[in-house]
Write a protein that holds these residues in place. Sequence first.
Motif, PDB file in Angstrom:
ATOM      1  N   MET A   1       0.820  -1.215   0.000  1.00 10.28           N
ATOM      2  CA  MET A   1       0.000   0.000   0.000  1.00 10.28           C
ATOM      3  C   MET A   1       0.850   1.260   0.000  1.00 10.28           C
ATOM      4  SD  MET A   1      -3.384  -0.908   2.312  1.00 10.28           S
ATOM      5  CE  MET A   1      -2.555  -1.709   3.694  1.00 10.28           C
ATOM      6  N   LEU A   2       1.974   1.236   0.691  1.00  8.55           N
ATOM      7  CA  LEU A   2       2.873   2.399   0.706  1.00  8.55           C
ATOM      8  C   LEU A   2       3.380   2.704  -0.702  1.00  8.55           C
ATOM      9  CD1 LEU A   2       5.002   1.656   3.914  1.00  8.55           C
ATOM     10  CD2 LEU A   2       3.425   3.581   3.618  1.00  8.55           C
ATOM     11  N   VAL A   3       3.808   1.669  -1.410  1.00  5.43           N
ATOM     12  CA  VAL A   3       4.338   1.868  -2.765  1.00  5.43           C
ATOM     13  C   VAL A   3       3.213   2.280  -3.718  1.00  5.43           C
ATOM     14  CG1 VAL A   3       5.649   0.850  -4.652  1.00  5.43           C
ATOM     15  CG2 VAL A   3       6.135   0.152  -2.305  1.00  5.43           C
ATOM     16  N   ALA A   4       2.060   1.664  -3.558  1.00  2.71           N
ATOM     17  CA  ALA A   4       0.916   2.039  -4.402  1.00  2.71           C
ATOM     18  C   ALA A   4       0.564   3.509  -4.215  1.00  2.71           C
ATOM     19  CB  ALA A   4      -0.289   1.154  -4.071  1.00  2.71           C
ATOM     20  N   LEU A   5       0.557   3.972  -2.967  1.00  2.00           N
ATOM     21  CA  LEU A   5       0.255   5.384  -2.702  1.00  2.00           C
ATOM     22  C   LEU A   5       1.316   6.303  -3.296  1.00  2.00           C
ATOM     23  CD1 LEU A   5      -1.115   5.253   0.952  1.00  2.00           C
ATOM     24  CD2 LEU A   5      -2.363   5.916  -1.113  1.00  2.00           C
ATOM     25  N   ALA A   6       2.563   5.868  -3.248  1.00  2.00           N
ATOM     26  CA  ALA A   6       3.627   6.662  -3.857  1.00  2.00           C
ATOM     27  C   ALA A   6       3.373   6.833  -5.351  1.00  2.00           C
ATOM     28  CB  ALA A   6       4.986   6.003  -3.619  1.00  2.00           C
ATOM     29  N   GLU A   7       2.949   5.767  -6.008  1.00  2.00           N
ATOM     30  CA  GLU A   7       2.663   5.839  -7.437  1.00  2.00           C
ATOM     31  C   GLU A   7       1.426   6.687  -7.701  1.00  2.00           C
ATOM     32  OE1 GLU A   7       1.470   2.727 -10.991  1.00  2.00           O
ATOM     33  OE2 GLU A   7       3.061   2.159  -9.587  1.00  2.00           O
ATOM     34  N   ILE A   8       0.376   6.495  -6.895  1.00  2.00           N
ATOM     35  CA  ILE A   8      -0.858   7.262  -7.068  1.00  2.00           C
ATOM     36  C   ILE A   8      -0.616   8.755  -6.868  1.00  2.00           C
ATOM     37  CG2 ILE A   8      -3.106   7.738  -6.004  1.00  2.00           C
ATOM     38  CD1 ILE A   8      -3.293   4.687  -5.464  1.00  2.00           C
TER      39      ILE A   8
ATOM     40  N   ILE B   1      -8.960   5.619   0.306  1.00  2.00           N
ATOM     41  CA  ILE B   1      -7.976   6.707   0.386  1.00  2.00           C
ATOM     42  C   ILE B   1      -8.051   7.579  -0.861  1.00  2.00           C
ATOM     43  CG2 ILE B   1      -5.509   7.246   0.406  1.00  2.00           C
ATOM     44  CD1 ILE B   1      -5.088   4.770   2.160  1.00  2.00           C
ATOM     45  N   VAL B   2      -8.171   6.948  -2.023  1.00  2.00           N
ATOM     46  CA  VAL B   2      -8.251   7.700  -3.284  1.00  2.00           C
ATOM     47  C   VAL B   2      -9.481   8.602  -3.294  1.00  2.00           C
ATOM     48  CG1 VAL B   2      -8.684   7.457  -5.766  1.00  2.00           C
ATOM     49  CG2 VAL B   2      -6.896   6.105  -4.673  1.00  2.00           C
ATOM     50  N   LYS B   3     -10.618   8.091  -2.838  1.00  2.00           N
ATOM     51  CA  LYS B   3     -11.839   8.897  -2.797  1.00  2.00           C
ATOM     52  C   LYS B   3     -11.648  10.108  -1.891  1.00  2.00           C
ATOM     53  CE  LYS B   3     -15.041   5.069  -3.695  1.00  2.00           C
ATOM     54  NZ  LYS B   3     -16.060   4.152  -3.098  1.00  2.00           N
ATOM     55  N   ARG B   4     -11.004   9.900  -0.779  1.00  2.00           N
ATOM     56  CA  ARG B   4     -10.768  11.018   0.142  1.00  2.00           C
ATOM     57  C   ARG B   4      -9.833  12.042  -0.485  1.00  2.00           C
ATOM     58  NH1 ARG B   4      -7.706  10.736   6.048  1.00  2.00           N
ATOM     59  NH2 ARG B   4      -7.138  12.946   6.102  1.00  2.00           N
ATOM     60  N   LEU B   5      -8.749  11.570  -1.099  1.00  6.43           N
ATOM     61  CA  LEU B   5      -7.786  12.489  -1.717  1.00  6.43           C
ATOM     62  C   LEU B   5      -8.428  13.264  -2.860  1.00  6.43           C
ATOM     63  CD1 LEU B   5      -4.652  10.152  -1.811  1.00  6.43           C
ATOM     64  CD2 LEU B   5      -5.019  12.106  -0.287  1.00  6.43           C
ATOM     65  N   LYS B   6      -9.312  12.601  -3.582  1.00  6.31           N
ATOM     66  CA  LYS B   6     -10.008  13.264  -4.678  1.00  6.31           C
ATOM     67  C   LYS B   6     -10.920  14.359  -4.137  1.00  6.31           C
ATOM     68  CE  LYS B   6     -13.256  12.410  -8.461  1.00  6.31           C
ATOM     69  NZ  LYS B   6     -14.140  11.424  -9.114  1.00  6.31           N
TER      70      LYS B   6
ATOM     71  N   LYS C   1      -3.636  13.311 -10.173  1.00  8.68           N
ATOM     72  CA  LYS C   1      -4.163  12.752 -11.421  1.00  8.68           C
ATOM     73  C   LYS C   1      -5.108  13.748 -12.090  1.00  8.68           C
ATOM     74  CE  LYS C   1      -2.406   8.677 -10.302  1.00  8.68           C
ATOM     75  NZ  LYS C   1      -1.304   8.036 -10.996  1.00  8.68           N
ATOM     76  N   ALA C   2      -4.879  13.944 -13.382  1.00  4.17           N
ATOM     77  CA  ALA C   2      -5.772  14.851 -14.126  1.00  4.17           C
ATOM     78  C   ALA C   2      -7.129  14.215 -14.350  1.00  4.17           C
ATOM     79  CB  ALA C   2      -5.132  15.208 -15.457  1.00  4.17           C
ATOM     80  N   VAL C   3      -7.100  12.876 -14.567  1.00  8.21           N
ATOM     81  CA  VAL C   3      -8.346  12.150 -14.814  1.00  8.21           C
ATOM     82  C   VAL C   3      -8.314  10.865 -14.038  1.00  8.21           C
ATOM     83  CG1 VAL C   3      -9.828  11.062 -16.531  1.00  8.21           C
ATOM     84  CG2 VAL C   3      -8.519  13.094 -17.145  1.00  8.21           C
ATOM     85  N   LEU C   4      -9.384  10.547 -13.355  1.00  2.10           N
ATOM     86  CA  LEU C   4      -9.496   9.280 -12.641  1.00  2.10           C
ATOM     87  C   LEU C   4     -10.317   8.326 -13.488  1.00  2.10           C
ATOM     88  CD1 LEU C   4     -10.211  10.456  -8.983  1.00  2.10           C
ATOM     89  CD2 LEU C   4      -8.074   9.612  -9.936  1.00  2.10           C
ATOM     90  N   LEU C   5      -9.663   7.241 -13.976  1.00  6.72           N
ATOM     91  CA  LEU C   5     -10.349   6.296 -14.860  1.00  6.72           C
ATOM     92  C   LEU C   5     -10.815   5.092 -14.068  1.00  6.72           C
ATOM     93  CD1 LEU C   5      -7.969   6.445 -17.943  1.00  6.72           C
ATOM     94  CD2 LEU C   5     -10.055   7.749 -17.531  1.00  6.72           C
TER      95      LEU C   5
ATOM     96  N   ASN D   1      -7.205  -3.378  -1.990  1.00  7.74           N
ATOM     97  CA  ASN D   1      -8.016  -2.623  -2.944  1.00  7.74           C
ATOM     98  C   ASN D   1      -9.042  -1.755  -2.220  1.00  7.74           C
ATOM     99  OD1 ASN D   1      -8.902  -2.139  -5.796  1.00  7.74           O
ATOM    100  ND2 ASN D   1     -10.800  -2.989  -4.984  1.00  7.74           N
ATOM    101  N   GLY D   2      -9.675  -2.322  -1.187  1.00 10.39           N
ATOM    102  CA  GLY D   2     -10.680  -1.571  -0.437  1.00 10.39           C
ATOM    103  C   GLY D   2     -10.089  -0.380   0.277  1.00 10.39           C
ATOM    104  N   VAL D   3      -8.946  -0.570   0.941  1.00 10.50           N
ATOM    105  CA  VAL D   3      -8.301   0.524   1.679  1.00 10.50           C
ATOM    106  C   VAL D   3      -7.843   1.617   0.722  1.00 10.50           C
ATOM    107  CG1 VAL D   3      -6.336   1.161   3.132  1.00 10.50           C
ATOM    108  CG2 VAL D   3      -7.572  -0.969   3.575  1.00 10.50           C
ATOM    109  N   LEU D   4      -7.167   1.220  -0.349  1.00  8.66           N
ATOM    110  CA  LEU D   4      -6.654   2.211  -1.298  1.00  8.66           C
ATOM    111  C   LEU D   4      -7.786   2.950  -1.999  1.00  8.66           C
ATOM    112  CD1 LEU D   4      -3.654   0.296  -2.925  1.00  8.66           C
ATOM    113  CD2 LEU D   4      -3.555   2.117  -1.221  1.00  8.66           C
ATOM    114  N   ASP D   5      -8.871   2.258  -2.295  1.00  9.99           N
ATOM    115  CA  ASP D   5     -10.019   2.901  -2.933  1.00  9.99           C
ATOM    116  C   ASP D   5     -10.603   3.986  -2.027  1.00  9.99           C
ATOM    117  OD1 ASP D   5     -11.881   2.971  -5.201  1.00  9.99           O
ATOM    118  OD2 ASP D   5     -13.369   2.320  -3.737  1.00  9.99           O
TER     119      ASP D   5
END
Length: 307
Positions: free
Chosen positions: A246-253, A291-296, A303-307, A285-289
């Motif tokens: 998750m740490l590496v995934a967040l770094a990429e995101i 986090i992404v919603k919150r960051l958005k 990210k310019a576009v979330l696909l 996937n659930g945790v990162l999803d």
Amino acid sequence: MIRIRVVQVLFAYFSSNTENPKLGEKNLVNSFRDTYDLYFQLLLLAVEITRLAQNKIELGKSKYLPTQEELYPNTRFAENSFIQQLQDNIDLSFHLKENKAISWTDYPDVVAELYKQIQQEDFYKAYMEADVVSYAEDKAVWRKIFSKVIDNNPIVEETLENINIYWPSDLSAVCSFVVKTIKRFDAEKGANQELLPMFADHEDEEFALHIFRDTIQNHDQYKALIDEHTKNWDVDRLAFMDIVIMLVALAEIMSVPTIPVNVTLNEYMEIAKEYSTEKSAAFINGVLDDIVKRLKNEKKLMKAVLL
């Protein structure tokens, strides 16, 4: 392969508590070189198996009372045109000269067993019994050998582990690189046929170093997000590999705006399936999803576009 290697090296980095990013980067680069050496180790294996076939033919002919089959052997496999081209390959010869450790000299029984297994395959028998074979068919039989015999082979995995403990986990990916290499071979290029480079391009290397560095530099920030979104879990009981993924995934995101979020999530879910616990992929996937919603919502996502 790039993301997997970054996760593996960061897992070792965080587990050791060394807090030496430069050493970590050095280990990352060395790990890519190790994987590249495996690529040449497997290419050499094809040459060694063929050499064994050639030696067996010569041994049969030299017997005092050879059989008809030994006197007039089927030399198709031993004279495979693709292997002859590979054996003369300049890139392969140079790499083997630079790295003497790449060798099958200490494992003749393994080479012999693999040759025996190949001979038992229906695709091999069909190849040997065909009236005529082309250069394309000479390549095709070796693509099948790597896909059906060498990949996921317990004997190969055990042997590779004796050479480098990380190699068995890389076997399938590197076999796919070898198959890709065989497809690229062109008879007209002869010994000058180019082999695959360690990285597809400079951007791949930069990507690996970038997410590695970003994960370390922003560890506390990313870890806080993970902690906040796993409040209902006993964090101490979470698989440490899950946390690193998750740490590496967040770094990429967070730091690579050109890669869509769903691509990143899918990549790290696959890594979790392979390298962590049975339920890790869905959990991550659930945790990162979340986090992404919150960051958005907070407009903190690059990210310019979330696909």
